[in-house]
Design a protein around this motif. Structure first.
Motif, mmCIF file in Angstrom:
data_model
loop_
_atom_site.group_PDB
_atom_site.id
_atom_site.type_symbol
_atom_site.label_atom_id
_atom_site.label_comp_id
_atom_site.label_asym_id
_atom_site.label_seq_id
_atom_site.Cartn_x
_atom_site.Cartn_y
_atom_site.Cartn_z
ATOM 1 N N SER A 103 0.799 -1.237 0.000
ATOM 2 C CA SER A 103 0.000 0.000 0.000
ATOM 3 C C SER A 103 0.827 1.279 0.000
ATOM 4 C CB SER A 103 -0.978 0.026 1.193
ATOM 5 O OG SER A 103 -1.813 -1.113 1.172
ATOM 6 N N HIS A 104 2.130 1.194 -0.256
ATOM 7 C CA HIS A 104 2.929 2.411 -0.394
ATOM 8 C C HIS A 104 2.545 3.129 -1.689
ATOM 9 C CE1 HIS A 104 5.886 3.162 2.684
ATOM 10 N NE2 HIS A 104 6.364 1.927 2.660
ATOM 11 N N ASN A 105 2.562 4.464 -1.646
ATOM 12 C CA ASN A 105 2.613 5.231 -2.875
ATOM 13 C C ASN A 105 3.989 5.906 -2.931
ATOM 14 O OD1 ASN A 105 2.484 7.489 -1.170
ATOM 15 N ND2 ASN A 105 0.343 7.917 -1.640
ATOM 16 N N VAL A 106 4.262 6.626 -4.007
ATOM 17 C CA VAL A 106 5.600 7.201 -4.163
ATOM 18 C C VAL A 106 5.904 8.194 -3.046
ATOM 19 C CG1 VAL A 106 7.007 8.719 -5.631
ATOM 20 C CG2 VAL A 106 5.776 6.795 -6.644
ATOM 21 N N VAL A 107 4.913 9.003 -2.659
ATOM 22 C CA VAL A 107 5.162 9.996 -1.615
ATOM 23 C C VAL A 107 5.465 9.331 -0.274
ATOM 24 C CG1 VAL A 107 4.128 11.858 -0.264
ATOM 25 C CG2 VAL A 107 3.848 11.835 -2.723
ATOM 26 N N ASP A 143 2.959 -0.792 -5.966
ATOM 27 C CA ASP A 143 2.648 -2.130 -6.490
ATOM 28 C C ASP A 143 2.281 -2.117 -7.967
ATOM 29 O OD1 ASP A 143 3.121 -3.291 -4.023
ATOM 30 O OD2 ASP A 143 1.027 -3.144 -3.380
ATOM 31 N N ASP A 144 1.950 -0.944 -8.501
ATOM 32 C CA ASP A 144 1.588 -0.837 -9.920
ATOM 33 C C ASP A 144 2.757 -0.397 -10.798
ATOM 34 O OD1 ASP A 144 -0.999 -1.491 -9.175
ATOM 35 O OD2 ASP A 144 -1.676 0.597 -9.096
ATOM 36 N N LEU A 145 3.916 -0.147 -10.200
ATOM 37 C CA LEU A 145 5.037 0.427 -10.940
ATOM 38 C C LEU A 145 6.141 -0.595 -11.176
ATOM 39 C CD1 LEU A 145 5.293 3.831 -9.023
ATOM 40 C CD2 LEU A 145 4.247 3.446 -11.261
ATOM 41 N N GLU A 146 6.726 -0.495 -12.365
ATOM 42 C CA GLU A 146 7.870 -1.351 -12.687
ATOM 43 C C GLU A 146 9.114 -0.823 -11.979
ATOM 44 O OE1 GLU A 146 10.418 -2.690 -16.669
ATOM 45 O OE2 GLU A 146 8.380 -1.887 -16.881
ATOM 46 N N GLN A 147 9.921 -1.731 -11.435
ATOM 47 C CA GLN A 147 11.136 -1.327 -10.728
ATOM 48 C C GLN A 147 12.375 -1.639 -11.564
ATOM 49 O OE1 GLN A 147 11.428 -2.009 -6.522
ATOM 50 N NE2 GLN A 147 9.246 -2.483 -6.331
ATOM 51 N N PRO A 148 13.460 -0.853 -11.358
ATOM 52 C CA PRO A 148 13.563 0.268 -10.432
ATOM 53 C C PRO A 148 12.664 1.431 -10.857
ATOM 54 C CG PRO A 148 15.496 0.208 -11.836
ATOM 55 C CD PRO A 148 14.714 -1.044 -12.122
ATOM 56 N N ILE A 149 12.060 2.076 -9.876
ATOM 57 C CA ILE A 149 11.152 3.185 -10.129
ATOM 58 C C ILE A 149 11.983 4.443 -10.346
ATOM 59 C CG2 ILE A 149 9.276 4.580 -9.189
ATOM 60 C CD1 ILE A 149 8.601 2.079 -7.421
#
Length: 249
Positions: free
Chosen positions: A31-35, A87-93
Motif C-alpha cells: 500500500s505504499h505510494n511514491v510519496v 505495487d503498480d510500478l515497474e522497478q527500479p522506479i
C-alpha cells in the motif's frame, strides 16, 4: 531474499548544479505510494552504496490528488506521486522532476509560470458579495453544469504543461491548463461579464493559436479533463469575438 522497493532518482542540488542519478532501496511494505516511500527515504537517507546522503527534496501537500503539488515524472510519465502506487510500478522506479518549470532542488520545481499564465488569461470571477441562492442566483442548465464540473477539477499540477510540446522555456504559450480555466470562467453566469476580456487575452501572442493540437495534455491529465474540447470551444469563441471586433470597431 527480502523483498525491496528500488528507486532511481534524478537529483540536483540547485538550479545551476549538475544533475546526477542516485539509487535507493527500502524494505517492501504493501500500500505504499511514491510519496509515502519518499517519506521513508527522508527518514533513512542512505543510498544503495551505503552512503548517508542529504534527504531527497520533493513537494507535496494534500496526499489525495487535489493540490497538484507532488507532480513529477514517474517512470517517464508526468503524474501525481501521491496517486502512483508502488505495487503498480515497474522497478527500479525512476523519479525525475518536471522539465518545463524551473528546478528548485531534486524533484521540486517552481510552477509560478503556470500561475502567472492564469493571471494573464484572467482566470477568476469578480464577485461583489454573494447571491441569495433561492431567489436571485442565475440558473445554470445541467448541461453547462456538467461541463463546468469537468474543468473545475483542475488542480494546476502542471502535468499537461509538461506533456505539451508547445509549452517550453523559449515559448510564450500559456499552456493547456490556463486555456481550460478560460472556458470554465467564461461559462460561469458571473464570469460572462468579463468573457470578452478573457478572450482577448488568449487571442494574442502565447494564446490559443500557439496550440499545436498534439493532444498530449488529455492523455496525461490525472483528472481526465477534456482539455482539447476546451481548446476547440475557445477556438469558436475567439473566432466569434474577432468578428464582433471587426464589425464594431
Amino acid at each position: 531474499m527480502e523483498k525491496e522497493i528500488h528507486f532511481k532518482i534524478k537529483r540536483q542540488q540547485g538550479p545551476d548544479a549538475q544533475p546526477y542519478w542516485e539509487e535507493f532501496k527500502m524494505p517492501y511494505a504493501p500500500s505504499h505510494n511514491v510519496v509515502s516511500a519518499l517519506m521513508y527515504l527522508r527518514e533513512h537517507p542512505t543510498n544503495t552504496r551505503g552512503e548517508k546522503v542529504d534527504p531527497v527534496v520533493w513537494d507535496c501537500n494534500c496526499m489525495e490528488e487535489v493540490c497538484g503539488a507532488c507532480a513529477m515524472i514517474v517512470n517517464g510519465e508526468p503524474r501525481q506521486a501521491c496517486a502512483a502506487l508502488i505495487d503498480d510500478l515497474e522497478q527500479p522506479i525512476e523519479l525525475e522532476p518536471l522539465t518545463k518549470f524551473p528546478l528548485v532542488r531534486d524533484l521540486m520545481v517552481d510552477r509560478q509560470k503556470m500561475f502567472d499564465a492564469l493571471q494573464q488569461v484572467k482566470a477568476w470571477i469578480k464577485v461583489d458579495g454573494s447571491w441569495d441562492i433561492h431567489r436571485h442566483a442565475p440558473l445554470v442548465s445541467p448541461k453547462v453544469q456538467d461541463i463546468r464540473y469537468l474543468f473545475s477539477r483542475c488542480m494546476t499540477c502542471g502535468c499537461c504543461m509538461e506533456a505539451c510540446p508547445q509549452f517550453h522555456e523559449g515559448s510564450s504559450f500559456v499552456g493547456p491548463a490556463p486555456l481550460g480555466q478560460v472556458l470554465l470562467h467564461n461559462s460561469h453566469p458571473a464570469g460572462e461579464y468579463d468573457k470578452e476580456e478573457r478572450l482577448h487575452a488568449v487571442m494574442g501572442d502565447g494564446g490559443i493559436t500557439d496550440c499545436g493540437n498534439a493532444q498530449n495534455c488529455v492523455k496525461v491529465c490525472p483528472k481526465d479533463i477534456p482539455l482539447t474540447d476546451a481548446i476547440a470551444r475557445l477556438g469558436r469563441q475567439t473566432t466569434a469575438q474577432w468578428l464582433r471586433d471587426l464589425f464594431t470597431n
